[in-house]
Design a protein around this motif. Structure first.
Motif, PDB file in Angstrom:
ATOM      1  N   THR A   1     -12.809  -9.614 -20.909  1.00  0.00           N
ATOM      2  CA  THR A   1     -13.204  -8.217 -21.092  1.00  0.00           C
ATOM      3  C   THR A   1     -12.081  -7.440 -21.762  1.00  0.00           C
ATOM      4  OG1 THR A   1     -12.417  -7.720 -18.853  1.00  0.00           O
ATOM      5  CG2 THR A   1     -14.760  -8.224 -19.110  1.00  0.00           C
ATOM      6  N   ASP A   2     -12.387  -6.211 -22.174  1.00  0.00           N
ATOM      7  CA  ASP A   2     -11.365  -5.384 -22.808  1.00  0.00           C
ATOM      8  C   ASP A   2     -10.194  -5.135 -21.875  1.00  0.00           C
ATOM      9  OD1 ASP A   2     -12.961  -5.232 -25.064  1.00  0.00           O
ATOM     10  OD2 ASP A   2     -13.852  -3.313 -24.504  1.00  0.00           O
ATOM     11  N   ALA A   3     -10.473  -4.910 -20.616  1.00  0.00           N
ATOM     12  CA  ALA A   3      -9.430  -4.695 -19.610  1.00  0.00           C
ATOM     13  C   ALA A   3      -9.989  -5.071 -18.251  1.00  0.00           C
ATOM     14  CB  ALA A   3      -8.955  -3.244 -19.612  1.00  0.00           C
ATOM     15  N   ALA A   4      -9.135  -5.576 -17.386  1.00  0.00           N
ATOM     16  CA  ALA A   4      -9.561  -5.930 -16.027  1.00  0.00           C
ATOM     17  C   ALA A   4      -8.333  -6.094 -15.152  1.00  0.00           C
ATOM     18  CB  ALA A   4     -10.382  -7.216 -16.017  1.00  0.00           C
ATOM     19  N   LEU A   5      -8.417  -5.591 -13.937  1.00  0.00           N
ATOM     20  CA  LEU A   5      -7.341  -5.821 -12.985  1.00  0.00           C
ATOM     21  C   LEU A   5      -7.909  -6.030 -11.588  1.00  0.00           C
ATOM     22  CD1 LEU A   5      -6.570  -3.197 -10.936  1.00  0.00           C
ATOM     23  CD2 LEU A   5      -5.867  -2.210 -13.097  1.00  0.00           C
ATOM     24  N   LEU A   6      -7.188  -6.793 -10.812  1.00  0.00           N
ATOM     25  CA  LEU A   6      -7.443  -6.963  -9.388  1.00  0.00           C
ATOM     26  C   LEU A   6      -6.209  -6.491  -8.648  1.00  0.00           C
ATOM     27  CD1 LEU A   6      -9.057 -10.531  -9.233  1.00  0.00           C
ATOM     28  CD2 LEU A   6     -10.240  -8.333  -9.095  1.00  0.00           C
ATOM     29  N   SER A   7      -6.399  -5.766  -7.548  1.00  0.00           N
ATOM     30  CA  SER A   7      -5.257  -5.236  -6.813  1.00  0.00           C
ATOM     31  C   SER A   7      -5.550  -5.231  -5.325  1.00  0.00           C
ATOM     32  CB  SER A   7      -4.934  -3.815  -7.279  1.00  0.00           C
ATOM     33  OG  SER A   7      -3.706  -3.376  -6.739  1.00  0.00           O
ATOM     34  N   ALA A   8      -4.504  -5.356  -4.527  1.00  0.00           N
ATOM     35  CA  ALA A   8      -4.622  -5.294  -3.071  1.00  0.00           C
ATOM     36  C   ALA A   8      -3.394  -4.602  -2.511  1.00  0.00           C
ATOM     37  CB  ALA A   8      -4.769  -6.689  -2.471  1.00  0.00           C
ATOM     38  N   ALA A   9      -3.577  -3.887  -1.393  1.00  0.00           N
ATOM     39  CA  ALA A   9      -2.460  -3.169  -0.769  1.00  0.00           C
ATOM     40  C   ALA A   9      -2.613  -3.209   0.742  1.00  0.00           C
ATOM     41  CB  ALA A   9      -2.417  -1.722  -1.256  1.00  0.00           C
ATOM     42  N   PHE A  10      -1.478  -3.175   1.426  1.00  0.00           N
ATOM     43  CA  PHE A  10      -1.467  -3.126   2.895  1.00  0.00           C
ATOM     44  C   PHE A  10      -0.469  -2.072   3.337  1.00  0.00           C
ATOM     45  CE2 PHE A  10      -0.124  -4.352   7.172  1.00  0.00           C
ATOM     46  CZ  PHE A  10      -1.362  -4.506   7.792  1.00  0.00           C
TER      47      PHE A  10
ATOM     48  N   ALA B   1       2.870  -2.478   0.916  1.00  0.00           N
ATOM     49  CA  ALA B   1       3.049  -3.535  -0.077  1.00  0.00           C
ATOM     50  C   ALA B   1       1.794  -3.575  -0.938  1.00  0.00           C
ATOM     51  CB  ALA B   1       3.279  -4.877   0.601  1.00  0.00           C
ATOM     52  N   GLN B   2       1.987  -3.643  -2.253  1.00  0.00           N
ATOM     53  CA  GLN B   2       0.848  -3.666  -3.171  1.00  0.00           C
ATOM     54  C   GLN B   2       1.113  -4.677  -4.275  1.00  0.00           C
ATOM     55  OE1 GLN B   2       0.805  -1.449  -6.413  1.00  0.00           O
ATOM     56  NE2 GLN B   2      -1.321  -1.832  -6.949  1.00  0.00           N
ATOM     57  N   VAL B   3       0.072  -5.421  -4.664  1.00  0.00           N
ATOM     58  CA  VAL B   3       0.182  -6.384  -5.744  1.00  0.00           C
ATOM     59  C   VAL B   3      -1.000  -6.217  -6.683  1.00  0.00           C
ATOM     60  CG1 VAL B   3      -1.014  -8.213  -4.455  1.00  0.00           C
ATOM     61  CG2 VAL B   3       0.555  -8.816  -6.314  1.00  0.00           C
ATOM     62  N   GLU B   4      -0.750  -6.411  -7.981  1.00  0.00           N
ATOM     63  CA  GLU B   4      -1.790  -6.207  -8.996  1.00  0.00           C
ATOM     64  C   GLU B   4      -1.722  -7.336 -10.019  1.00  0.00           C
ATOM     65  OE1 GLU B   4      -1.990  -3.129 -12.649  1.00  0.00           O
ATOM     66  OE2 GLU B   4      -2.096  -2.181 -10.660  1.00  0.00           O
ATOM     67  N   ARG B   5      -2.899  -7.796 -10.459  1.00  0.00           N
ATOM     68  CA  ARG B   5      -2.965  -8.888 -11.444  1.00  0.00           C
ATOM     69  C   ARG B   5      -3.876  -8.480 -12.589  1.00  0.00           C
ATOM     70  NH1 ARG B   5      -3.586 -13.019 -14.662  1.00  0.00           N
ATOM     71  NH2 ARG B   5      -3.096 -15.132 -13.961  1.00  0.00           N
ATOM     72  N   ASP B   6      -3.367  -8.555 -13.832  1.00  0.00           N
ATOM     73  CA  ASP B   6      -4.173  -8.309 -15.024  1.00  0.00           C
ATOM     74  C   ASP B   6      -5.069  -9.528 -15.249  1.00  0.00           C
ATOM     75  OD1 ASP B   6      -5.145  -8.120 -17.682  1.00  0.00           O
ATOM     76  OD2 ASP B   6      -3.481  -6.835 -18.241  1.00  0.00           O
TER      77      ASP B   6
ATOM     78  N   GLY C   1      -3.957   9.433  10.093  1.00  0.00           N
ATOM     79  CA  GLY C   1      -3.966   8.994  11.484  1.00  0.00           C
ATOM     80  C   GLY C   1      -4.256   7.514  11.633  1.00  0.00           C
ATOM     81  N   LEU C   2      -3.588   6.661  10.848  1.00  0.00           N
ATOM     82  CA  LEU C   2      -3.890   5.233  10.812  1.00  0.00           C
ATOM     83  C   LEU C   2      -2.736   4.399  11.365  1.00  0.00           C
ATOM     84  CD1 LEU C   2      -5.355   5.089   7.193  1.00  0.00           C
ATOM     85  CD2 LEU C   2      -6.652   5.180   9.339  1.00  0.00           C
ATOM     86  N   ASN C   3      -3.085   3.351  12.147  1.00  0.00           N
ATOM     87  CA  ASN C   3      -2.098   2.335  12.508  1.00  0.00           C
ATOM     88  C   ASN C   3      -1.798   1.454  11.305  1.00  0.00           C
ATOM     89  OD1 ASN C   3      -1.481   2.803  15.263  1.00  0.00           O
ATOM     90  ND2 ASN C   3      -3.454   1.952  15.860  1.00  0.00           N
ATOM     91  N   TRP C   4      -2.873   1.024  10.635  1.00  0.00           N
ATOM     92  CA  TRP C   4      -2.730   0.179   9.446  1.00  0.00           C
ATOM     93  C   TRP C   4      -3.966   0.331   8.570  1.00  0.00           C
ATOM     94  CZ3 TRP C   4      -6.622  -3.293   8.701  1.00  0.00           C
ATOM     95  CH2 TRP C   4      -7.325  -3.724   9.820  1.00  0.00           C
ATOM     96  N   ALA C   5      -3.824  -0.080   7.321  1.00  0.00           N
ATOM     97  CA  ALA C   5      -4.952  -0.060   6.390  1.00  0.00           C
ATOM     98  C   ALA C   5      -4.763  -1.176   5.376  1.00  0.00           C
ATOM     99  CB  ALA C   5      -5.048   1.282   5.666  1.00  0.00           C
ATOM    100  N   ALA C   6      -5.874  -1.825   5.010  1.00  0.00           N
ATOM    101  CA  ALA C   6      -5.883  -2.860   3.977  1.00  0.00           C
ATOM    102  C   ALA C   6      -6.929  -2.474   2.938  1.00  0.00           C
ATOM    103  CB  ALA C   6      -6.198  -4.229   4.570  1.00  0.00           C
ATOM    104  N   SER C   7      -6.576  -2.622   1.668  1.00  0.00           N
ATOM    105  CA  SER C   7      -7.448  -2.166   0.592  1.00  0.00           C
ATOM    106  C   SER C   7      -7.392  -3.163  -0.561  1.00  0.00           C
ATOM    107  CB  SER C   7      -6.997  -0.778   0.122  1.00  0.00           C
ATOM    108  OG  SER C   7      -7.750  -0.309  -0.971  1.00  0.00           O
ATOM    109  N   ALA C   8      -8.556  -3.491  -1.139  1.00  0.00           N
ATOM    110  CA  ALA C   8      -8.621  -4.364  -2.308  1.00  0.00           C
ATOM    111  C   ALA C   8      -9.563  -3.728  -3.318  1.00  0.00           C
ATOM    112  CB  ALA C   8      -9.108  -5.755  -1.928  1.00  0.00           C
ATOM    113  N   TRP C   9      -9.175  -3.756  -4.601  1.00  0.00           N
ATOM    114  CA  TRP C   9     -10.013  -3.100  -5.600  1.00  0.00           C
ATOM    115  C   TRP C   9      -9.924  -3.803  -6.948  1.00  0.00           C
ATOM    116  CZ3 TRP C   9      -5.522  -0.928  -3.692  1.00  0.00           C
ATOM    117  CH2 TRP C   9      -4.511  -0.590  -4.608  1.00  0.00           C
TER     118      TRP C   9
END
Length: 339
Positions: A177-186, A165-170, A201-209
């Protein structure tokens, strides 16, 4: 071309990878009745020259192959934003560096932890799945269910499942700023003993950028947490990492400077791994014969990259150069340090 000057296993070494054909693709994409997108991309090379192996040119795998249906183009009264469904082999949007194609990414190679979250089959292709994409105003989201079957071609649903599942917000208006986004995924991997496993080789992963652009500057940052699934207790357990990249256009649309810092760590002594190219290649028996370097495992890694990119024809033709210092350790033991 790549050169490595480093120290590992009590040995100073200098290694030249003898050049490598990194990517050779052939693909097509078409739109049918303005609503259906058909995409196919095949990988046509497997170059083992740096490991003193053969360079194979020819079909290797169907890297991505899918059909997407833009529901709003077929159902004009469909509310709640824009909806797209898809089926086939497609990359999972799990971290910032992966969301940039190799054509436009600002560094020669992705970081080691980003590559671990680049989920592929053992045949080097994207996994088979079904997904839904949605957008509404500044929001975008993605949900996908994937098979863990590792076939290089189409695959099947006879093994385990993985979902993302991934979500992104402009955020450009909020940040000014000229451009900006925040995003997170699981990402979650649901397999049982005997099932095929996807890469990482992962059970799970969480990422935010986040990615922020203002004038000639671009700033990227990615925070990652994950849990490895390994039968080796030294490689099992929690791992984490951070990637931060700064880009500066020196000559508009022509010359760009890039700096990146990458860190990863783990709960157990061999929970993380260096990127498979360059330093680890140097450790192979047919090269410098340093087993610990070839394995490339430890519990803490730091890396600093500096580079210049000259765009001859935007991102279609460009020259990229970079130098990267990195250090890998396991407990109090230094596994590798070099550039």
């Amino acid at each position: 071309q790549a050169w490595v000057d480093g120290e590992a296993g009590g040995k100073d070494f200098w290694y030249h990878n003898r050049g490598e054909m990194r990517r050779f693709w052939l693909g097509t994409q078409m739109t049918i009745r303005d609503a259906f997108k058909v995409h196919y991309l095949m990988l046509l090379q497997n170059d083992r020259t740096p490991a003193r192996g053969p360079r194979k040119i020819g079909y290797q795998s169907a890297f991505s192959a899918y059909v997407e249906w833009d529901l709003n183009k077929s159902f004009s009264n469909l509310g709640g934003g824009n909806w797209t469904i898809g089926y086939g082999k497609r990359c999972l949007p799990l971290n910032e560096e992966e969301c940039d194609s190799s054509k436009v990414m600002p560094v020669v190679e992705r970081s080691a932890i980003s590559n671990r979250l680049f989920i592929l089959t053992s045949g080097g292709s994207s996994p088979l799945g079904a997904w839904v994409r949605h957008s509404s105003g500044p929001w975008k989201s993605f949900f996908g269910l994937y098979s863990t079957d590792t076939a290089p071609d189409w695959g099947n649903w006879d093994d385990g499942f993985a979902w993302i599942a991934q979500v992104e917000r402009d955020m450009a208006a909020e940040f000014g700023t000229d451009a900006a986004l925040l995003s997170a995924a699981f990402y979650y991997n649901d397999t049982k003993r005997g099932d095929d496993m996807l890469s990482g080789g992962l059970n799970w992963a969480a990422s935010a950028w986040t990615v922020i652009e203002e004038g000639p500057w671009t700033f990227r940052a990615n925070l990652i947490f994950a849990e490895a699934d390994s039968t080796n207790a030294l490689q099992d357990g929690a791992l984490w990492g951070f990637v931060g990249t700064v880009q500066r256009e020196l000559i508009e649309d022509k010359l760009e400077a890039v700096a990146r810092y990458h860190y990863q760590g783990s709960q157990n002594p061999q929970g993380i791994r260096m990127y498979s190219r360059y330093a680890r290649m140097a450790g192979l028996p047919q090269n410098e014969a340093i087993p610990a370097l070839a394995a490339g495992r430890g519990d803490e890694q730091h890396a600093l990259y500096l580079g210049l990119n000259w765009k001859i024809c935007n991102h279609n033709i460009k020259l990229m150069s970079g130098v990267e210092w990195e250090r890998l350790s396991s407990g109090s033991t230094e596994v590798y340090e070099g550039v």
